[in-house]
Structures are given as C-alpha cells and as structure tokens.
Design a protein around this motif. Sequence first.
Motif, mmCIF file in Angstrom:
data_model
loop_
_atom_site.group_PDB
_atom_site.id
_atom_site.type_symbol
_atom_site.label_atom_id
_atom_site.label_comp_id
_atom_site.label_asym_id
_atom_site.label_seq_id
_atom_site.Cartn_x
_atom_site.Cartn_y
_atom_site.Cartn_z
ATOM 1 N N SER A 1 9.802 -21.186 0.236
ATOM 2 C CA SER A 1 11.021 -22.002 0.132
ATOM 3 C C SER A 1 10.758 -23.295 -0.642
ATOM 4 O O SER A 1 11.699 -23.912 -1.161
ATOM 5 N N TRP A 2 9.512 -23.695 -0.722
ATOM 6 C CA TRP A 2 9.179 -24.908 -1.484
ATOM 7 C C TRP A 2 9.217 -24.631 -2.998
ATOM 8 O O TRP A 2 9.577 -25.519 -3.783
ATOM 9 N N ILE A 3 8.873 -23.414 -3.413
ATOM 10 C CA ILE A 3 8.766 -23.098 -4.845
ATOM 11 C C ILE A 3 10.068 -23.370 -5.605
ATOM 12 O O ILE A 3 10.062 -24.080 -6.621
ATOM 13 N N PRO A 4 11.215 -22.842 -5.160
ATOM 14 C CA PRO A 4 12.444 -23.130 -5.925
ATOM 15 C C PRO A 4 12.809 -24.614 -5.921
ATOM 16 O O PRO A 4 13.388 -25.113 -6.887
ATOM 17 N N VAL B 1 15.637 -27.865 4.032
ATOM 18 C CA VAL B 1 15.264 -26.442 3.974
ATOM 19 C C VAL B 1 14.216 -26.112 5.028
ATOM 20 O O VAL B 1 14.267 -25.060 5.666
ATOM 21 N N TRP B 2 13.287 -27.019 5.229
ATOM 22 C CA TRP B 2 12.178 -26.721 6.153
ATOM 23 C C TRP B 2 12.554 -26.906 7.630
ATOM 24 O O TRP B 2 11.932 -26.288 8.494
ATOM 25 N N THR B 3 13.519 -27.757 7.886
ATOM 26 C CA THR B 3 13.893 -27.959 9.297
ATOM 27 C C THR B 3 14.375 -26.673 9.966
ATOM 28 O O THR B 3 13.929 -26.352 11.078
ATOM 29 N N ALA C 1 4.777 -30.226 9.115
ATOM 30 C CA ALA C 1 5.049 -30.022 7.687
ATOM 31 C C ALA C 1 6.408 -30.571 7.289
ATOM 32 O O ALA C 1 6.591 -31.055 6.165
ATOM 33 N N VAL C 2 7.361 -30.498 8.216
ATOM 34 C CA VAL C 2 8.708 -31.016 7.918
ATOM 35 C C VAL C 2 8.686 -32.526 7.740
ATOM 36 O O VAL C 2 9.337 -33.085 6.843
#
Lengths: 277, 227
Positions: free
Chosen positions: B115-118, B74-76, B182-183
């Motif tokens: 995007s991290w929350i879900p 998701v983070w990439t 962060a990724v």
Amino acid sequence: MSGQPPQRSACSQCTVQSPDDGIVSWLGASGVTTMLLPKLSRHVGVVVLMDPPALDLALELAAVLPRVARDTSVSVEQRGGADLAMERYAAGDSAAFAQVYDALAPRLFAYLFRQTRERSRAEDLLQQTMLHIHRARDRFIPGAQVTPWAFAIARRLLVDSMRRGRREILGDGTVVDTGVASSPRADDLVQASQVAVRIELVLAGLPASQRTAFQLIKQEGLTVAEAAQVLGTTVAAVKLRAHRAYEALRAGLGEIGVGSEANDDDPESNLAAGLKP
Amino acid sequence: MKAPDSLPELPAHLRARILEAVRAEPVAPRAEGARRGALIVALGFVATTAILLAISMPNLRGRPLAYVEVLVLVWTPIAILATWAGVGRGRSMLGRSPRWLVATAVLTPVVLLLSWIPVTMYWPETLVDESETFHHVRCVVVTLALALGPFVAFTRLRRGSDPVTPWLTGAAIGTAAAAWGAVTLPLICGFTSPRHMLLGHFLPVLLIAALGGALGQWLVAVRANTE
C-alpha cells in the motif's frame, strides 16, 4: 448382521465378525452386554461374539478397560449444558460455575487420568484446568464452545507437566495390575484381556499426534472439528491421524488373531462412523 | 500380562476443593472485564502517543503534507484489521486458527509495503533521500518503542489465554502492535526512500512479530503459573 460367515479367532470362546454398515449387533447377549460390546467393537472394528461364560468375562474385561467400559459419548444436551452454564457464569451468575464443573469435570478427569495413570496428579491437573476456566470468566466469548476449550487447556497443562519431567506418561506400555487376573476365572480373563492389553500397547506405541487424535475422538467423545481445535490443526489432519491410529490398532489386534480380517474391504466405514465432524 | 487399571470415580472432595478455590479467587463478570480491556487498550495507545511526543513532535521534515496524511490514512485501517485479526479471538475461546494467525503475521507487513508503493509513486520526490544506516537503525528502535504500548496492552488482554499455539498468537499480536508503530512513525520520520522504508519501517514489523512469537509461550500461553 453381516452376511459374511463368522471367523474363528485365537480366543476359543470368541467369534469375530465384520460389522454390518456400522451397526453392531450382539447375539445371545444380555442388554448390559449389548451396551458394552459395541464400544469394544467400535474401537477394534469387529464384532465379538462369545459363548455365555465368556459374557461375564467380557463384562469384567470392560470394567478394567477404561476406554471400553466408560461411555464417553456426550450428548448435545451435555455440551449445551456446559456452554450455557459458562455463559451464565460469565454474565454474572456465580453459582453457575458449579454446573460448569459438573458438566466438564468427569470428562476432563477421565482424560487426565488416562494420560497420567495417577489419581492425585489427574486431580491436580483438573483443578488447574477448572481454575483457568474460572479465570477466563471476564473474557468469555458469548456463544463460544466450552468443551474443546476445556480439553485444550487440560492438554496444555498436561503437556507442560510432562515437560517438567515430573513423570513419564505412557510410552513404555506399562499398565497397572488391578488384581483382576487373580480372580477365580483368571485363565479366561487373561485370555480375554489380551485384547485389552494389546490395545493399550498399540496406543502407547503410536506417535503422540496419532494417539492424541484417536483418544480425543474415540475416548473423550469430541467431534473431529473439536479435536482439530484442541490440537490446533485442521479437520483433515485430525482425520488422517485418527485413521492411522485406527489402522495401527487393527494391525496390532490382527497379530493376536482378533479383527485382522474384519472389514478390511472397507477400512473407511468404521472410521467414518466415529469421525463425523 | 497385566490388565489396565480401571477409571476411578471423580472424588466428591475434589469438587468442594475446586469450588472453594474458585470462591477464594474472585473474577469479575464479562461486562466488567470488557471495560477493563478497553481501558488497557486505551492506556496502550496513550503510551504510544506519549512516547511519540517524547521522541519528537510531528514534523513534515520536507515531505508533502498530503503524502503523510495519505500514508497514515491508508495504514490505519490496515493496523485496525491486523489488530482485529491478530488480537481478537473470533467466536472461539481458542482464538483464531493457526492459518489465520500465520496469514496475519505474514500479510500485514506485505500489505503495508504494497500500500506504500502507490503512495510513494504518486509523490516521486519521496523516492530519494539522504538516509544512512544510522537513520535506518534509529527508525527500527523508534518503531519498537512506538509498538511497545500496544504490544503490552494486547498481550495483557490475551494473557494466559492460548492453550494451543501461543507462539503464533504472540507473532500475530506482535505484528498488530508493530503495525500501529508503523502508522505513527511517518509522523516524525522524514526519510522516505525505498531503502529506508524497507530497513527502517517494514523490517521492524517483522522483528516485532518474531519477538512476539518468541515471547508468546511466556505471555499468552496457558501455563500452570500464568495467573
């Protein structure tokens, strides 16, 4: 010509009229004068009508008033020429840089000289600007506009130079004596040049943001969108700054009896003529 | 009252002088510049990988494998988007508009967080861990280290290129580099609680953005002695 009656100004040889829908006409003037006076009128928002002896004065005035005398409006071909030359240069045609120089240098030099009032310094800043453009050869974006980029570089180098405290630029309203006032028609010229000096003083007294926006658009011939890019702000902000500068200029000229009544009912009309994005 | 001075003509000798200076300082054409730029970016990511491996081999540390995979996946794209927005110049040599750069610097950490929350809600066991202040600080330092390679590469690409808002460009570049940090951080950090994620993973993104903004004037601004 406008349907409004001419208004006498403080200048005994001048008559001031409002422009008619942005179209400036010149009565009883030569073709050369027809080319020069609209530039003055675009800056001050008035049409100046003079008796024949004053026409020569106007020409001399124009010669000593850089922002009036020099036609800095730039055609689409010239803009495209700089873009195409830079594109060829980035693509590998080393000889194309001379064309980049020819397309940009006169305008950049005019801009830098107006700001510095010092020939050697303007030349130095122009050289630095052109070298920055040259150094970006390997990362030039295809289709990118060169003119606003070049002006932005020149402006940044100029600001840095000012910050280094080499010399105070503008601000104090001091202007250089070119010796024109000592000509045989010195009295008349002094009278006429009051307008020019007033323009200088008003511009020098404006906030830097307003003055720069006005100069980039009115003197250097950039569009509002290009000026916005150079200044790193929005088109609306540039329009507002230029408008305020324009209003200050009109008010300043009104104090000496030129243009104060001109076109007051539609202050946006003149602005719109010169502020098309 | 004195009249303004007239505008002098552009001297001919200046043209010869500038063209001579240009000849004396050859610059490669765009095609070669693009290859060099790609190499610089690749080296930046190689550096990040090397730093990551030097710190620790990738380790789940008790977390579900799918959690780490989904987080990285998701983070990439977010990091790619931030790089495109913050480092790319669009179609103008003056780069992106100030609004665009501000949006990049502000929204990137927010989108990473949102995007991290879900993801963490899908694996609720990751909401609790035993992280302490030391762990938060360590992750801040590790994120800075992981972002160093991309940051150097991105600023090298944009060196001396921004004559208008170099501080904003620097902040956007910092954000993009921090997003890559962060990724990669979840590959080695086993702590996943909201407190740790906020302090150890998202805070450094803001810090690096601020650092980029502070260094922008020196790193990416047009300056007389840039080159």
